[in-house]
Design a protein around this motif. Structure first.
Motif, PDB file in Angstrom:
ATOM      1  N   ALA A   1     -46.837  35.397 -35.346  1.00 18.32           N
ATOM      2  CA  ALA A   1     -47.645  35.066 -34.174  1.00 18.32           C
ATOM      3  C   ALA A   1     -49.032  34.641 -34.606  1.00 18.32           C
ATOM      4  O   ALA A   1     -49.640  35.267 -35.476  1.00 18.32           O
ATOM      5  CB  ALA A   1     -47.739  36.287 -33.257  1.00 18.32           C
ATOM      6  N   GLY A   2     -49.527  33.573 -34.016  1.00 17.60           N
ATOM      7  CA  GLY A   2     -50.882  33.158 -34.354  1.00 17.60           C
ATOM      8  C   GLY A   2     -51.247  31.829 -33.735  1.00 17.60           C
ATOM      9  O   GLY A   2     -50.414  31.160 -33.122  1.00 17.60           O
ATOM     10  N   GLU A   3     -52.484  31.485 -33.941  1.00 17.55           N
ATOM     11  CA  GLU A   3     -52.997  30.250 -33.355  1.00 17.55           C
ATOM     12  C   GLU A   3     -52.415  29.028 -34.058  1.00 17.55           C
ATOM     13  O   GLU A   3     -51.809  29.147 -35.124  1.00 17.55           O
ATOM     14  CB  GLU A   3     -54.528  30.273 -33.459  1.00 17.55           C
ATOM     15  N   PRO A   4     -52.622  27.853 -33.472  1.00 16.76           N
ATOM     16  CA  PRO A   4     -52.034  26.633 -34.051  1.00 16.76           C
ATOM     17  C   PRO A   4     -52.489  26.362 -35.491  1.00 16.76           C
ATOM     18  O   PRO A   4     -53.604  26.718 -35.880  1.00 16.76           O
ATOM     19  CB  PRO A   4     -52.553  25.536 -33.114  1.00 16.76           C
ATOM     20  N   GLY A   5     -51.593  25.764 -36.250  1.00 16.01           N
ATOM     21  CA  GLY A   5     -51.931  25.290 -37.590  1.00 16.01           C
ATOM     22  C   GLY A   5     -52.014  26.355 -38.655  1.00 16.01           C
ATOM     23  O   GLY A   5     -52.526  26.121 -39.749  1.00 16.01           O
ATOM     24  N   ARG A   6     -51.499  27.557 -38.372  1.00 11.06           N
ATOM     25  CA  ARG A   6     -51.564  28.650 -39.361  1.00 11.06           C
ATOM     26  C   ARG A   6     -50.360  28.652 -40.294  1.00 11.06           C
ATOM     27  O   ARG A   6     -50.154  29.589 -41.055  1.00 11.06           O
ATOM     28  CB  ARG A   6     -51.680  30.006 -38.647  1.00 11.06           C
ATOM     29  N   GLY A   7     -49.522  27.641 -40.184  1.00  7.47           N
ATOM     30  CA  GLY A   7     -48.378  27.547 -41.099  1.00  7.47           C
ATOM     31  C   GLY A   7     -47.152  28.326 -40.645  1.00  7.47           C
ATOM     32  O   GLY A   7     -46.245  28.588 -41.441  1.00  7.47           O
ATOM     33  N   LYS A   8     -47.089  28.670 -39.375  1.00  9.27           N
ATOM     34  CA  LYS A   8     -45.965  29.485 -38.894  1.00  9.27           C
ATOM     35  C   LYS A   8     -44.637  28.736 -38.976  1.00  9.27           C
ATOM     36  O   LYS A   8     -43.645  29.265 -39.471  1.00  9.27           O
ATOM     37  CB  LYS A   8     -46.219  29.940 -37.433  1.00  9.27           C
ATOM     38  N   THR A   9     -44.649  27.497 -38.480  1.00 10.72           N
ATOM     39  CA  THR A   9     -43.387  26.743 -38.516  1.00 10.72           C
ATOM     40  C   THR A   9     -43.026  26.381 -39.954  1.00 10.72           C
ATOM     41  O   THR A   9     -41.852  26.373 -40.324  1.00 10.72           O
ATOM     42  CB  THR A   9     -43.491  25.486 -37.628  1.00 10.72           C
ATOM     43  N   HIS A  10     -44.036  26.108 -40.751  1.00  2.92           N
ATOM     44  CA  HIS A  10     -43.808  25.855 -42.180  1.00  2.92           C
ATOM     45  C   HIS A  10     -43.047  27.039 -42.785  1.00  2.92           C
ATOM     46  O   HIS A  10     -42.016  26.865 -43.439  1.00  2.92           O
ATOM     47  CB  HIS A  10     -45.169  25.673 -42.870  1.00  2.92           C
ATOM     48  N   LEU A  11     -43.547  28.247 -42.530  1.00  2.00           N
ATOM     49  CA  LEU A  11     -42.924  29.435 -43.117  1.00  2.00           C
ATOM     50  C   LEU A  11     -41.543  29.698 -42.521  1.00  2.00           C
ATOM     51  O   LEU A  11     -40.622  30.121 -43.222  1.00  2.00           O
ATOM     52  CB  LEU A  11     -43.845  30.656 -42.934  1.00  2.00           C
ATOM     53  N   LEU A  12     -41.392  29.421 -41.238  1.00  2.00           N
ATOM     54  CA  LEU A  12     -40.079  29.620 -40.605  1.00  2.00           C
ATOM     55  C   LEU A  12     -39.045  28.688 -41.250  1.00  2.00           C
ATOM     56  O   LEU A  12     -37.936  29.118 -41.600  1.00  2.00           O
ATOM     57  CB  LEU A  12     -40.182  29.347 -39.096  1.00  2.00           C
ATOM     58  N   ALA A  13     -39.438  27.425 -41.419  1.00  2.00           N
ATOM     59  CA  ALA A  13     -38.517  26.462 -42.049  1.00  2.00           C
ATOM     60  C   ALA A  13     -38.222  26.875 -43.493  1.00  2.00           C
ATOM     61  O   ALA A  13     -37.091  26.738 -43.973  1.00  2.00           O
ATOM     62  CB  ALA A  13     -39.133  25.067 -42.010  1.00  2.00           C
ATOM     63  N   ALA A  14     -39.240  27.419 -44.156  1.00  2.00           N
ATOM     64  CA  ALA A  14     -39.059  27.859 -45.546  1.00  2.00           C
ATOM     65  C   ALA A  14     -38.085  29.033 -45.616  1.00  2.00           C
ATOM     66  O   ALA A  14     -37.238  29.102 -46.509  1.00  2.00           O
ATOM     67  CB  ALA A  14     -40.409  28.256 -46.143  1.00  2.00           C
ATOM     68  N   VAL A  15     -38.190  29.943 -44.655  1.00  2.00           N
ATOM     69  CA  VAL A  15     -37.289  31.102 -44.639  1.00  2.00           C
ATOM     70  C   VAL A  15     -35.852  30.642 -44.387  1.00  2.00           C
ATOM     71  O   VAL A  15     -34.908  31.106 -45.036  1.00  2.00           O
ATOM     72  CB  VAL A  15     -37.727  32.134 -43.564  1.00  2.00           C
ATOM     73  N   VAL A  16     -35.684  29.698 -43.470  1.00  2.00           N
ATOM     74  CA  VAL A  16     -34.348  29.176 -43.175  1.00  2.00           C
ATOM     75  C   VAL A  16     -33.727  28.615 -44.459  1.00  2.00           C
ATOM     76  O   VAL A  16     -32.567  28.879 -44.790  1.00  2.00           O
ATOM     77  CB  VAL A  16     -34.407  28.092 -42.077  1.00  2.00           C
ATOM     78  N   ARG A  17     -34.525  27.885 -45.178  1.00  2.00           N
ATOM     79  CA  ARG A  17     -34.058  27.288 -46.433  1.00  2.00           C
ATOM     80  C   ARG A  17     -33.612  28.361 -47.428  1.00  2.00           C
ATOM     81  O   ARG A  17     -32.577  28.247 -48.073  1.00  2.00           O
ATOM     82  CB  ARG A  17     -35.242  26.498 -46.996  1.00  2.00           C
ATOM     83  N   GLU A  18     -34.421  29.419 -47.533  1.00  2.00           N
ATOM     84  CA  GLU A  18     -34.072  30.518 -48.451  1.00  2.00           C
ATOM     85  C   GLU A  18     -32.785  31.208 -48.007  1.00  2.00           C
ATOM     86  O   GLU A  18     -31.918  31.509 -48.826  1.00  2.00           O
ATOM     87  CB  GLU A  18     -35.202  31.569 -48.470  1.00  2.00           C
ATOM     88  N   LEU A  19     -32.688  31.464 -46.706  1.00  6.53           N
ATOM     89  CA  LEU A  19     -31.502  32.187 -46.215  1.00  6.53           C
ATOM     90  C   LEU A  19     -30.239  31.389 -46.506  1.00  6.53           C
ATOM     91  O   LEU A  19     -29.216  31.937 -46.895  1.00  6.53           O
ATOM     92  CB  LEU A  19     -31.622  32.465 -44.709  1.00  6.53           C
ATOM     93  N   VAL A  20     -30.336  30.081 -46.318  1.00  7.57           N
ATOM     94  CA  VAL A  20     -29.160  29.237 -46.524  1.00  7.57           C
ATOM     95  C   VAL A  20     -28.846  29.088 -48.010  1.00  7.57           C
ATOM     96  O   VAL A  20     -27.733  29.374 -48.446  1.00  7.57           O
ATOM     97  CB  VAL A  20     -29.381  27.847 -45.882  1.00  7.57           C
ATOM     98  N   PHE A  21     -29.835  28.650 -48.790  1.00  4.40           N
ATOM     99  CA  PHE A  21     -29.533  28.310 -50.189  1.00  4.40           C
ATOM    100  C   PHE A  21     -29.470  29.528 -51.113  1.00  4.40           C
ATOM    101  O   PHE A  21     -28.736  29.525 -52.088  1.00  4.40           O
ATOM    102  CB  PHE A  21     -30.523  27.268 -50.717  1.00  4.40           C
TER     103      PHE A  21
END
Ligand SMILES: Nc1ncnc2c1ncn2[C@@H]1O[C@H](COP(=O)(O)OP(=O)(O)OP(=O)(O)O)[C@@H](O)[C@H]1O
Ligand SMILES: [Mg+2]
Ligand SMILES: [Zn+2]
Length: 255
Positions: A100-120
Motif C-alpha cells: 500500500a502506498g502513494e503513486p510511483g512507489r514501485g508497487k506494481t513493479h514489485l507485484l509483477a516481479a513477484v509474479v515472475r518469481e512465483l512462476v519461474f
C-alpha cells in the motif's frame, strides 16, 4: 520478456532435442519402484513459460524484476517483498501480500516481479488482474447473463491471485460486493495467497500538513474503503507492507 498485445510474453528459444525423451516431452520414470509415464524434466521451462504467458502481466511491466528495482530508493519495501518471496512454499498455506502506498512507489513493479518469481522459480500458476479490468469483465459477464460461479471461478481458483490497484474505482456497492465474494470464497476454500497493490493507506494519515500530497489528504484508509468484512479477512490472511519512498516517476528524471 516481450510485450505483446497489452501483455508481457516470455518466449522460448528452442534448443536441441532432449536426450532423455528424444524431444517427446514425456518418458517413463521410476519412482519408489513404480514405473509410470510422466513429463520429462525438459518440459519444466516450457511449462513455466506457458504459465507466465497465461498470467496476464501488463506489457508495461514486462521487465520488472526484483533485480531491476533500485533497492536504495525503497529498501524496507524491497526487503519485505524479497523475504515474502524467498519464504514462499508452493501449496504451503502461505500468507498473502499487500503493498500500500502513494503513486510511483514501485508497487506494481514489485507485484509483477513477484509474479515472475512465483512462476519461474516455483512453477506456480498466478493470475494477475487490474482491479478495474476485473470489475469491467464481471460487469460484462453479468450483462451476457453468465452465472456468477462461472464468472468468479478463475479468480477464486487461481493458486495465486494478484490484484493491482485494489479498491480503485468509485467504491460502489457493486465493487464492494464483487470483492467480498472473491475474498470470502478464496478464504473459505483456503485457496492460495492473494497479492495486491493499493493506493489506499493502511493507516489514517496524521493531521494534515502543508507539505502533504493531495492523495494522502483525501483517501480513506484501505479498511474504510473495503469495508469490515473484506478487511477482516485480508488482514488475517495477508502480510501488509507500506510502500514508502518518493514517486519514482518524478525522481528518476532528477537522478
Ligand atoms: N525503486 C525503483 N527502482 C526502479 N524502478 C522503479 C522503482 N520504483 C518505481 N520504478 C519504476 O517507476 C515506474 C512507476 O512504478 P510503479 O508503476 O510500480 O508505481 P506504483 O507504486 O504502482 O504507482 P501507482 O500507485 O501510481 O500505480 C515503473 O516503471 C517502475 O518500474
Ligand atoms: Mg501501480
Ligand atoms: Zn525431455
Amino acid at each position: 520478456m516481450t510485450p505483446r498485445g497489452g501483455f508481457a510474453v516470455a518466449e522460448l528459444i528452442p534448443g536441441p532435442p532432449c536426450e532423455l525423451c528424444r524431444g517427446e516431452g514425456r518418458r517413463v520414470v521410476e519412482r519408489h519402484g513404480i514405473r509410470r509415464v510422466g513429463r520429462c524434466v525438459c518440459q519444466r521451462l516450457p511449462d513455466r513459460v506457458a504459465l507466465y504467458n497465461a498470467a496476464g502481466v501488463p506489457a508495461k511491466h514486462a521487465n520488472c524484476t526484483l533485480e531491476s528495482f533500485r533497492v536504495e530508493l525503497a529498501r524496507p519495501t524491497w526487503v519485505a517483498v524479497r523475504r515474502w518471496t524467498d519464504s514462499f512454499e508452493p501449496g504451503g498455506g502461505q500468507s498473502g501480500l499487500i503493498l500500500a502506498g502513494e503513486p510511483g512507489r514501485g508497487k506494481t513493479h514489485l507485484l509483477a516481479a513477484v509474479v515472475r518469481e512465483l512462476v519461474f522459480r516455483y512453477g506456480v500458476a498466478v493470475k494477475f488482474v487490474e482491479f478495474s479490468h476485473l470489475l469491467a469483465n464481471i460487469r460484462e459477464g453479468y450483462d451476457r447473463k453468465e452465472g456468477e460461479a462461472r464468472l468468479l471461478s478463475p479468480l477464486v481458483r487461481a493458486p495465486v491471485l494478484a490484484i493491482d490497484e485494489l479498491g480503485k474505482g468509485r467504491g460502489s456497492d457493486f465493487e464492494t460486493a464483487v470483492l467480498d465474494e472473491i475474498v470470502s470464497r478464496r478464504y473459505n476454500a483456503q485457496a492460495g495467497p492473494l497479492l495486491a497493490t493499493t493506493n489506499f493507506p493502511l493507516r489514517a494519515p496524521r493531521a494534515r500538513r502543508e507539505s502533504d500530497s493531495l492523495s494522502t489528504m483525501v483517501l480513506p484508509t484501505l479498511s474504510e474503503r473495503l469495508g469490515e468484512r473484506v478487511w477482516s479477512r485480508l488482514k488475517e490472511a495477508c502480510h501488509l507492507v507500506e510502500a514508502a519512498g518518493d514517486d519514482y516517476r518524478i525522481t528518476k528524471g532528477k537522478a
